[in-house]
Design an enzyme around this catalytic site. Structure first.
Site, short mmCIF file in Angstrom:
data_model
loop_
_atom_site.label_atom_id
_atom_site.label_comp_id
_atom_site.label_asym_id
_atom_site.label_seq_id
_atom_site.Cartn_x
_atom_site.Cartn_y
_atom_site.Cartn_z
N CYS A 42 -2.30 -27.32 10.30
CA CYS A 42 -0.93 -27.57 9.85
C CYS A 42 -0.93 -27.90 8.35
O CYS A 42 -1.88 -28.44 7.81
CB CYS A 42 -0.33 -28.73 10.64
SG CYS A 42 1.40 -29.05 10.22
N ASP A 44 0.77 -30.13 7.01
CA ASP A 44 1.03 -31.56 6.86
C ASP A 44 0.05 -32.22 5.87
O ASP A 44 -1.17 -32.05 5.99
CB ASP A 44 0.89 -32.23 8.25
CG ASP A 44 1.41 -33.66 8.25
OD1 ASP A 44 0.94 -34.47 7.43
OD2 ASP A 44 2.30 -33.96 9.08
N ARG A 46 -0.99 -35.07 5.58
CA ARG A 46 -1.90 -36.09 6.11
C ARG A 46 -3.13 -35.49 6.77
O ARG A 46 -4.08 -36.20 7.11
CB ARG A 46 -1.16 -36.96 7.14
CG ARG A 46 0.03 -37.71 6.59
CD ARG A 46 0.90 -38.25 7.69
NE ARG A 46 1.50 -37.17 8.49
CZ ARG A 46 2.27 -37.37 9.56
NH1 ARG A 46 2.51 -38.60 9.97
NH2 ARG A 46 2.78 -36.34 10.21
N HIS A 98 -2.07 -31.43 15.27
CA HIS A 98 -2.18 -32.89 15.05
C HIS A 98 -0.99 -33.60 15.70
O HIS A 98 0.12 -33.08 15.72
CB HIS A 98 -2.25 -33.21 13.56
CG HIS A 98 -0.98 -32.93 12.81
ND1 HIS A 98 -0.09 -33.92 12.47
CD2 HIS A 98 -0.43 -31.78 12.38
CE1 HIS A 98 0.93 -33.38 11.82
NE2 HIS A 98 0.75 -32.09 11.76
N CYS A 101 3.20 -34.26 14.65
CA CYS A 101 3.49 -33.07 13.83
C CYS A 101 5.01 -32.87 13.70
O CYS A 101 5.72 -32.75 14.70
CB CYS A 101 2.85 -31.83 14.47
SG CYS A 101 3.15 -30.31 13.54
CO CO Z 1 2.23 -30.66 11.50
#
Ligand code: CO
Length: 215
Positions: A42, A44, A46, A98, A101
């Site tokens: 992803c 993302d 993080r 994750h 998400c």
């Molecule tokens: Co995500």
């Protein structure tokens, strides 16, 4: 420039550290890449692929998008997979989702998200495919976590459906396909333990691009 001063300072420090350990570090890096892994994760912020796996530059070929999707009409994804499998000859493909998400969360809440609608539709399709199991979970958080996992499974299946992957499989038995989830709440990486050969067998009559009678 003032916005990025810290970043360029960090970079100088990073170069200094690398060279202090290995003086010819970048000369070697410039010679080419031979990653064993293709990681699809992803976007993302993080979920930092190399950092959380503790791997170094050159070790992992990486593709990231919202909610780690493998969409058959996605030219970007297809180019990455083809290059990784045919040219880099990666041994393992990892789809890493994750928990928490945002993409998955958005897909669980039907609403008009504009440009994102078509992307989220793939995730909503995953929900529909596993609706019985998901709707049986009483807690929203449980459904959210499980959809993260089921999405990884479905995207692993989508990898199996790709012609380049199947060709390589028939020739070399590689790449292996692996489904993982990164738990942002603990920092731990979880292997979902998917048996992709078994999974492929279960959908083979539909997706096998080289049916047994043509081998
Ligand atoms: Co995500």
């Amino acid at each position: 420039m003032k916005y990025f001063e810290k970043i360029f300072e960090n970079n100088k420090e990073w170069v200094r550290q690398k060279l202090s350990l290995t003086p010819d570090y970048f000369e070697k890096l410039a010679q080419g890449q031979h990653p064993e892994y293709l990681y699809i994760g992803c976007s993302d912020s993080r979920v930092t692929a190399e950092d959380l796996m503790g791997v170094q530059p050159g070790e992992v070929f990486i593709h990231r998008n919202i909610a780690n999707l493998v969409v058959s009409t996605d030219n970007n994804l297809n180019a990455v997979v083809q290059y990784a499998v045919e040219h880099l000859k990666v041994k393992h493909i990892i789809v890493c989702g994750h928990y928490e998400c945002g993409g998955i969360k958005a897909a669980m809440n039907p609403s008009d998200m504009g440009q994102l609608n078509s992307w989220l539709q793939t995730l909503r399709d995953v929900y529909r495919l596993h609706r019985e199991e998901l709707d049986a979970l009483t807690e929203t958080q449980q459904r959210f976590d499980r959809l993260v996992e089921l999405n990884v499974l479905e995207q692993c299946l989508n990898i199996i459906k790709i012609d380049h992957v199947q060709r390589s499989w028939y020739k070399t038995q590689f790449p292996t396909i692996n489904g993982w989830v990164f738990d942002v709440r603990t920092g731990k990486l979880v292997d979902l333990g998917l048996d992709m050969e078994k999974e492929f067998q279960s959908i083979r009559s539909i997706y096998d691009l080289k049916p047994l009678d043509k081998k």
